[in-house]
Motif scaffolding. Structure first.
Motif, short mmCIF file in Angstrom:
data_model
loop_
_atom_site.label_atom_id
_atom_site.label_comp_id
_atom_site.label_asym_id
_atom_site.label_seq_id
_atom_site.Cartn_x
_atom_site.Cartn_y
_atom_site.Cartn_z
N ARG A 166 0.82 -1.21 0.00
CA ARG A 166 0.00 0.00 0.00
C ARG A 166 0.85 1.26 0.00
NH1 ARG A 166 -2.36 1.43 3.98
NH2 ARG A 166 -1.31 0.17 5.59
N ARG A 167 2.04 1.15 0.60
CA ARG A 167 2.93 2.29 0.74
C ARG A 167 4.24 2.01 0.01
NH1 ARG A 167 3.31 2.09 7.08
NH2 ARG A 167 3.90 -0.02 6.41
N ILE A 168 4.98 3.09 -0.28
CA ILE A 168 6.26 2.90 -0.97
C ILE A 168 7.21 2.08 -0.09
CG2 ILE A 168 8.30 4.09 -1.87
CD1 ILE A 168 6.53 6.37 -2.73
N SER A 169 7.14 2.28 1.21
CA SER A 169 8.03 1.53 2.11
C SER A 169 7.77 0.03 2.07
CB SER A 169 7.91 2.05 3.54
OG SER A 169 6.58 1.93 4.00
N ASP A 170 6.55 -0.38 1.66
CA ASP A 170 6.25 -1.80 1.56
C ASP A 170 7.05 -2.49 0.47
OD1 ASP A 170 4.39 -1.58 3.60
OD2 ASP A 170 2.70 -1.23 2.24
N LEU A 171 7.55 -1.71 -0.48
CA LEU A 171 8.31 -2.29 -1.59
C LEU A 171 9.63 -2.89 -1.12
CD1 LEU A 171 7.80 0.49 -4.31
CD2 LEU A 171 6.65 -1.74 -4.21
N THR A 172 10.12 -2.46 0.03
CA THR A 172 11.42 -2.95 0.51
C THR A 172 11.41 -4.45 0.81
OG1 THR A 172 10.84 -2.35 2.79
CG2 THR A 172 12.03 -0.71 1.48
N ALA A 173 10.22 -5.00 0.99
CA ALA A 173 10.12 -6.43 1.30
C ALA A 173 10.09 -7.29 0.04
CB ALA A 173 8.86 -6.69 2.13
N HIS A 174 10.14 -6.64 -1.14
CA HIS A 174 10.03 -7.39 -2.39
C HIS A 174 11.16 -6.97 -3.34
CE1 HIS A 174 6.00 -8.67 -1.11
NE2 HIS A 174 5.82 -7.41 -0.72
N ASP A 175 12.25 -7.70 -3.28
CA ASP A 175 13.40 -7.33 -4.09
C ASP A 175 13.38 -7.95 -5.48
OD1 ASP A 175 13.88 -9.93 -3.47
OD2 ASP A 175 15.80 -9.60 -2.47
N ASP A 176 12.30 -8.65 -5.83
CA ASP A 176 12.20 -9.27 -7.14
C ASP A 176 11.26 -8.51 -8.07
OD1 ASP A 176 9.99 -9.87 -5.64
OD2 ASP A 176 9.74 -11.89 -6.47
N LEU A 177 10.77 -7.35 -7.65
CA LEU A 177 9.85 -6.59 -8.48
C LEU A 177 10.57 -5.95 -9.66
CD1 LEU A 177 7.69 -4.79 -5.76
CD2 LEU A 177 7.07 -6.78 -7.15
N ARG A 178 9.84 -5.80 -10.76
CA ARG A 178 10.39 -5.21 -11.98
C ARG A 178 9.90 -3.78 -12.11
NH1 ARG A 178 7.51 -9.47 -15.54
NH2 ARG A 178 6.01 -8.94 -13.90
N ALA A 236 17.16 6.14 -2.18
CA ALA A 236 17.97 6.34 -0.97
C ALA A 236 17.09 6.59 0.25
CB ALA A 236 18.93 7.51 -1.18
N ARG A 237 16.00 7.39 0.08
CA ARG A 237 15.13 7.70 1.21
C ARG A 237 14.46 6.45 1.77
NH1 ARG A 237 11.76 12.01 2.91
NH2 ARG A 237 13.46 13.35 2.21
N TYR A 238 14.03 5.55 0.89
CA TYR A 238 13.29 4.37 1.34
C TYR A 238 14.15 3.12 1.45
CZ TYR A 238 8.73 6.65 0.96
OH TYR A 238 7.64 7.47 1.14
N GLY A 239 15.39 3.18 0.97
CA GLY A 239 16.22 1.97 0.97
C GLY A 239 15.65 0.90 0.07
N LEU A 240 15.16 1.31 -1.11
CA LEU A 240 14.51 0.37 -2.02
C LEU A 240 15.54 -0.56 -2.65
CD1 LEU A 240 12.02 2.78 -3.83
CD2 LEU A 240 11.50 1.10 -2.06
N PRO A 241 15.17 -1.81 -2.85
CA PRO A 241 16.08 -2.74 -3.52
C PRO A 241 16.18 -2.39 -4.99
CG PRO A 241 13.96 -3.78 -3.15
CD PRO A 241 13.91 -2.46 -2.44
N GLY A 242 17.26 -2.81 -5.62
CA GLY A 242 17.45 -2.50 -7.04
C GLY A 242 16.40 -3.15 -7.92
N GLY A 243 16.20 -4.46 -7.76
CA GLY A 243 15.25 -5.15 -8.61
C GLY A 243 15.67 -5.06 -10.07
N ALA A 244 14.76 -5.43 -10.96
CA ALA A 244 15.00 -5.30 -12.40
C ALA A 244 14.53 -3.92 -12.82
CB ALA A 244 14.26 -6.40 -13.15
N LEU A 245 15.46 -3.06 -13.20
CA LEU A 245 15.14 -1.66 -13.49
C LEU A 245 15.31 -1.40 -14.98
CD1 LEU A 245 14.44 1.11 -12.32
CD2 LEU A 245 16.90 1.50 -12.01
#
Length: 497
Positions: free
Chosen positions: A141-153, A172-181
């Motif tokens: 629901r939130r951008i911070s929730d994306l940190t738990a999913h490092d396989d997202l494209r 950098a603010r959220y510590g998001l994983p790289g994933g497939a970008l």
């Protein structure tokens, strides 16, 4: 001493005169409006244009000129006088100072000779978006929730990937994983998301596609994105009266109204010009006549623009390239330098070259003509060099022994023998120019690229084909025309040798 024909040398001066005569490209209108290459910016540009025209101000509108930096630099160079912008972009990307308050923003812009209108009444904020079903499936629901999913494209727009208020800071603010970008065009990003090719994209909160595709904008729970309030930026030194007129739009466009206008253009395929005119009639009782979208008229107009870009640049390149090629055939050391320079230009990516030429020539046809001229030189120089350098030595010796004048030798012996190779180089340059010229639309040069860009923005295959098919047909027609010219000018014996 080697012979260089005087008329070949004069060609350089003819080319220079043509360049200087062409680049002004006519007189500018009193007020030139620009817009970025996404639907909302195009609509806001039309709103400004219709309003100013209704108030008696002469207007020229240059649509879909590219991204923030192109529009801002064009404003500073006085290539345009006004364009729609957002306060968050002004702080982050233009002034590069997030701490500037609303009260200080006008003063900071005035230091650059730029004025800003009050808010138009709505915000269009950056957000990350997902398909609603996919977000629910993952519990996001939130951008911070994306940190738990490092396989997202991730399919993020090119500008968002580079902006100071875009991906680098957000990650950098959220510590998001790289994933497939993957970097994609903004409109194409929606297609990738809907097709399942990507999981997360950047979006604008007033985009019509959010509702159309049942997407969800993730909550910015760490408040990274600033406020993106819609305004107009305008030149202070030449825009006092029109700037005051634009104040009439202040506070008149709420978020729902902007989304409805975006939907009318993006989903119902109405013209931005007509949608803007209807809004002004309803909200301000301003009578304006919107332009209708006529596919055949678009093709006619773009064909003329494209043909002018290709033909003028090709003529200039032939006037310069053929003498350079002949000079290179006569002087081998100088020829090596000429080939190296023209070859180096050919390696520069066309879009990069267009952007590099903007500070020198501004937006419009001029930088596109220069770029096409430069790209045409190598095949013409190489073809001319090959044509003259492969003339057999015994032919030259025979011409000398017969006592023929140098001018006669050149006109009646050497040129006919080299002509097939010269025409081949010009033909190659012409076909290359047709394709490269489509990128000129990104800097306001028009041509078939304008239809292609609009078709991509509106996800309209017919518009894309209205630019792509005529461009292919033009390239084929030019090739056939040069083949016919070769049959007419080059004897059968030389063609078959």
């Amino acid at each position: 001493m080697k012979f260089i024909p005087a008329k070949f040398l004069r060609a350089h001066f003819v080319a220079a005169a043509l360049l200087s005569a062409l680049f002004p490209m006519g007189l500018a209108a009193q007020v030139v409006i620009g817009s970025k290459k996404f639907t909302e910016s195009v609509i806001l540009g039309d709103l400004a244009g219709h309003l100013l025209a209704a108030r008696g101000v002469a207007v020229e509108y240059r649509r879909e000129l590219g991204g923030t930096r192109i529009l801002w630099e064009a404003l500073l160079r006085a290539d345009i006088d006004v364009y729609p912008e957002y306060t968050g972009t002004i702080r982050f990307e233009i002034l590069r100072d997030r701490s500037i308050s609303d009260d200080a923003l006008a003063a900071a812009l005035a230091a650059h000779g730029v004025g800003v209108t009050p808010s138009l009444g709505f915000e269009n904020t950056y957000a990350l978006g997902m398909r609603r079903t996919r977000a629910a499936e993952l519990g996001v629901r939130r951008i911070s929730d994306l940190t738990a999913h490092d396989d997202l494209r991730y399919g993020l727009s090119h500008e968002f990937l580079e902006r100071r208020d875009g991906w680098p800071g957000l990650r950098a603010r959220y510590g998001l994983p790289g994933g497939a970008l993957r970097g994609v065009d903004h409109e194409i990003g929606y297609r990738g998301l809907v097709s399942g090719a990507t999981d997360v994209i950047d979006l604008y909160t007033t985009d019509a596609e959010i509702e159309q595709y049942d997407l969800v904008a993730l909550e910015d729970d760490r408040r990274y994105f600033p406020a993106y309030t819609a305004v107009y930026l305008y030149r202070l030194d030449a825009f006092d009266e029109a700037g005051a007129r634009l104040q009439e739009l202040a506070g008149r466009i709420d978020e729902r109204a902007m989304i409805r206008m975006n939907s009318a253009v993006q989903l119902r395929r109405d013209s931005a010009s007509r949608v803007a005119a209807q809004f002004l009639q309803e909200r301000l009782a301003v009578h304006a006549v919107g332009e209708e979208s006529d596919l055949f008229q678009v093709i006619r107009e773009r064909s003329l623009e494209h043909l002018l870009l290709v033909s003028v640049s090709l003529l200039l390149a032939a006037l310069v390239g053929a003498p350079l090629g002949y000079f290179a055939s006569e002087y081998s050391r100088a020829g090596a330098v000429i080939l190296a320079i023209t070859g180096l230009v050919q390696t520069v990516p066309s879009l990069a070259l267009l952007v590099m030429l903007l500070p020198l020539f501004g937006i419009g046809a001029a930088p596109a003509l220069v770029a096409l001229f430069l790209y045409s030189l190598l095949p013409i120089v190489r073809g001319t060099l090959l044509g003259f350098s492969t003339i057999p030595a015994w032919v030259r010796e025979s011409a000398e022994s017969l006592g023929l004048s140098r001018g006669f030798q050149f006109r009646h012996v050497y040129v006919p023998l080299a002509l097939r190779s010269i025409l081949s180089g010009v033909k190659t340059a012409a076909v290359i120019n047709v394709g490269v010229a489509t990128l000129g639309a990104l800097i306001g040069a028009g041509g078939y690229g304008q239809a292609i860009l609009k078709g991509i923005r509106l996800d309209d295959t017919a518009l894309i084909l209205a630019g792509a098919i005529p461009a292919a047909l033009l390239a084929l027609a030019l090739q056939l025309a040069f083949d016919a010219l070769e049959r007419k000018l080059v004897s059968r014996g030389l063609r078959e040798s």
